[in-house]
Enzyme design. Sequence first.
Site, PDB file in Angstrom:
ATOM      1  N   SER A 134       0.864  -1.187   0.000  1.00 38.90           N
ATOM      2  CA  SER A 134       0.000   0.000   0.000  1.00 38.90           C
ATOM      3  C   SER A 134       0.898   1.233   0.000  1.00 38.90           C
ATOM      4  O   SER A 134       2.086   1.141   0.366  1.00 38.90           O
ATOM      5  CB  SER A 134      -0.839   0.002   1.281  1.00 38.90           C
ATOM      6  OG  SER A 134      -1.494   1.235   1.461  1.00 38.90           O
ATOM      7  N   TYR A 193      -2.011  -0.622  10.902  1.00 38.02           N
ATOM      8  CA  TYR A 193      -2.110  -1.016   9.485  1.00 38.02           C
ATOM      9  C   TYR A 193      -0.803  -0.686   8.768  1.00 38.02           C
ATOM     10  O   TYR A 193      -0.276  -1.498   7.998  1.00 38.02           O
ATOM     11  CB  TYR A 193      -3.298  -0.300   8.834  1.00 38.02           C
ATOM     12  CG  TYR A 193      -3.503  -0.633   7.353  1.00 38.02           C
ATOM     13  CD1 TYR A 193      -3.978  -1.884   6.957  1.00 38.02           C
ATOM     14  CD2 TYR A 193      -3.251   0.312   6.352  1.00 38.02           C
ATOM     15  CE1 TYR A 193      -4.176  -2.190   5.609  1.00 38.02           C
ATOM     16  CE2 TYR A 193      -3.443   0.016   5.009  1.00 38.02           C
ATOM     17  CZ  TYR A 193      -3.905  -1.238   4.644  1.00 38.02           C
ATOM     18  OH  TYR A 193      -4.102  -1.531   3.302  1.00 38.02           O
TER      19      TYR A 193
HETATM   20  P1  NDP Z   1     -11.451  -6.011   0.068  1.00 39.85           P
HETATM   21  O1  NDP Z   1     -11.897  -5.926   1.493  1.00 39.85           O
HETATM   22  O2  NDP Z   1     -12.424  -5.642  -0.989  1.00 39.85           O
HETATM   23  O3  NDP Z   1     -10.886  -7.489  -0.228  1.00 39.85           O
HETATM   24  C1  NDP Z   1     -10.066  -8.144   0.692  1.00 39.85           C
HETATM   25  C2  NDP Z   1      -9.962  -9.617   0.302  1.00 39.85           C
HETATM   26  O4  NDP Z   1      -9.130 -10.277   1.258  1.00 39.85           O
HETATM   27  C3  NDP Z   1     -11.285 -10.315   0.297  1.00 39.85           C
HETATM   28  O5  NDP Z   1     -11.362 -11.188  -0.803  1.00 39.85           O
HETATM   29  C4  NDP Z   1     -11.283 -11.104   1.593  1.00 39.85           C
HETATM   30  O6  NDP Z   1     -12.035 -12.297   1.422  1.00 39.85           O
HETATM   31  C5  NDP Z   1      -9.806 -11.437   1.700  1.00 39.85           C
HETATM   32  N1  NDP Z   1      -9.411 -11.778   3.054  1.00 39.85           N
HETATM   33  C6  NDP Z   1      -9.464 -11.004   4.173  1.00 39.85           C
HETATM   34  N2  NDP Z   1      -9.043 -11.692   5.233  1.00 39.85           N
HETATM   35  C7  NDP Z   1      -8.717 -12.927   4.778  1.00 39.85           C
HETATM   36  C8  NDP Z   1      -8.224 -14.095   5.395  1.00 39.85           C
HETATM   37  N3  NDP Z   1      -7.973 -14.160   6.711  1.00 39.85           N
HETATM   38  N4  NDP Z   1      -8.000 -15.193   4.634  1.00 39.85           N
HETATM   39  C9  NDP Z   1      -8.259 -15.165   3.306  1.00 39.85           C
HETATM   40  N5  NDP Z   1      -8.719 -14.080   2.662  1.00 39.85           N
HETATM   41  C10 NDP Z   1      -8.949 -12.992   3.404  1.00 39.85           C
HETATM   42  O7  NDP Z   1     -10.167  -5.109  -0.013  1.00 39.85           O
HETATM   43  P2  NDP Z   1      -9.137  -4.710  -1.183  1.00 39.85           P
HETATM   44  O8  NDP Z   1      -9.435  -5.404  -2.437  1.00 39.85           O
HETATM   45  O9  NDP Z   1      -9.066  -3.249  -1.160  1.00 39.85           O
HETATM   46  O10 NDP Z   1      -7.801  -5.259  -0.535  1.00 39.85           O
HETATM   47  C11 NDP Z   1      -6.889  -6.114  -1.173  1.00 39.85           C
HETATM   48  C12 NDP Z   1      -5.479  -5.761  -0.737  1.00 39.85           C
HETATM   49  O11 NDP Z   1      -5.165  -4.454  -1.220  1.00 39.85           O
HETATM   50  C13 NDP Z   1      -5.275  -5.720   0.770  1.00 39.85           C
HETATM   51  O12 NDP Z   1      -4.034  -6.300   1.087  1.00 39.85           O
HETATM   52  C14 NDP Z   1      -5.244  -4.240   1.076  1.00 39.85           C
HETATM   53  O13 NDP Z   1      -4.508  -3.945   2.225  1.00 39.85           O
HETATM   54  C15 NDP Z   1      -4.589  -3.702  -0.190  1.00 39.85           C
HETATM   55  N6  NDP Z   1      -4.807  -2.284  -0.435  1.00 39.85           N
HETATM   56  C16 NDP Z   1      -6.070  -1.790  -0.598  1.00 39.85           C
HETATM   57  C17 NDP Z   1      -6.260  -0.423  -0.781  1.00 39.85           C
HETATM   58  C18 NDP Z   1      -7.620   0.191  -0.851  1.00 39.85           C
HETATM   59  O14 NDP Z   1      -7.745   1.436  -0.735  1.00 39.85           O
HETATM   60  N7  NDP Z   1      -8.683  -0.577  -1.062  1.00 39.85           N
HETATM   61  C19 NDP Z   1      -5.120   0.505  -0.880  1.00 39.85           C
HETATM   62  C20 NDP Z   1      -3.845  -0.131  -0.739  1.00 39.85           C
HETATM   63  C21 NDP Z   1      -3.702  -1.461  -0.526  1.00 39.85           C
HETATM   64  P3  NDP Z   1     -12.945 -13.014   2.533  1.00 39.85           P
HETATM   65  O15 NDP Z   1     -13.519 -11.953   3.416  1.00 39.85           O
HETATM   66  O16 NDP Z   1     -13.963 -13.735   1.699  1.00 39.85           O
HETATM   67  O17 NDP Z   1     -12.010 -13.943   3.235  1.00 39.85           O
END
Ligand code: NDP
Length: 246
Positions: free
Chosen positions: A138, A151
């Site tokens: 990020s 975070y």
């Molecule tokens: P979302 O919340 O939309 O997606 C997160 C995904 O991670 C979901 O598919 C969720 O699936 C999965 N997840 C969460 N916890 C677990 C777990 N314990 N085991 C397996 N899967 C898990 O967020 P984003 O798409 O935004 O996030 C994706 C990545 O991008 C993250 O690492 C985030 O930190 C990073 N990021 C996002 C930004 C933003 O502004 N959105 C900016 C910078 C970085 P489920 O709940 O079904 O398990």
Amino acid sequence: MSVHKPKLPLVIITGASSGIGLATAKLFSERGHPLLLLARRLEIMNALHLPHSLCKAVDVTDRVKLLEAVQEAEGLYGAADAIINNAGIMLLGDITKQNPDEWDRMLEVNVKGLLNGIHTVAAAMVKRQRGTIINISSVAGRKSFANHVAYTATKFAVHGLSENLREEMAPHDVRVVTIAPGAVETELLSHTSDENIKAGYQDWKNNMGASVLSPEDVARAILYAYEQPQGVCIREIVLAATRQQA
Ligand code: NDP
């Protein structure tokens, strides 16, 4: 499932049930890659009906289940050529008030879960002298933001471990790529428990208007890095909405 065997190699995506991971799954599938899609919400991934995709309900903190899922996918589609360690959670909080359980959860998923993903492929990639490990960090892995202390700790860890890993994988022709997005319109904010902080972050995003990044914007950056010739390692991509100042 189609009867034709895909020609391109297997790509593993964690956190494929939402946001960046889901958009990346669709894009790599359009390109013709067989996929292993991992997240806890299986039904969303199954509902995508992507060809040559194995979807598994796996929590990335469960190292054993993660490894089993990778072995099953490799049995179907051959060796994994890439893993996109994308699963993550963002629980923003005022460090003087936040329940430390939230720090624990973020460290477990964002750092240890990501290391677990690396663990499933690294040794085999070294053996094959080929592979790509893409870690989703990020902009908060490069600089600080209000109410982001824990975070930010997890995302600086992703940057740090990725750079170290890249140096260790380089002699084996395995690429390590760090992707560092700014604000993206996904479900990520929804898990923050402090409603005031959530509202403030939402206002900040709203100020960027329609120009805030989409998950598809990030997916294209991931594909760009992956599709370079094997001898080219895009070490890091930092991308944010043009309107994002911080
Ligand atoms: P979302 O919340 O939309 O997606 C997160 C995904 O991670 C979901 O598919 C969720 O699936 C999965 N997840 C969460 N916890 C677990 C777990 N314990 N085991 C397996 N899967 C898990 O967020 P984003 O798409 O935004 O996030 C994706 C990545 O991008 C993250 O690492 C985030 O930190 C990073 N990021 C996002 C930004 C933003 O502004 N959105 C900016 C910078 C970085 P489920 O709940 O079904 O398990």
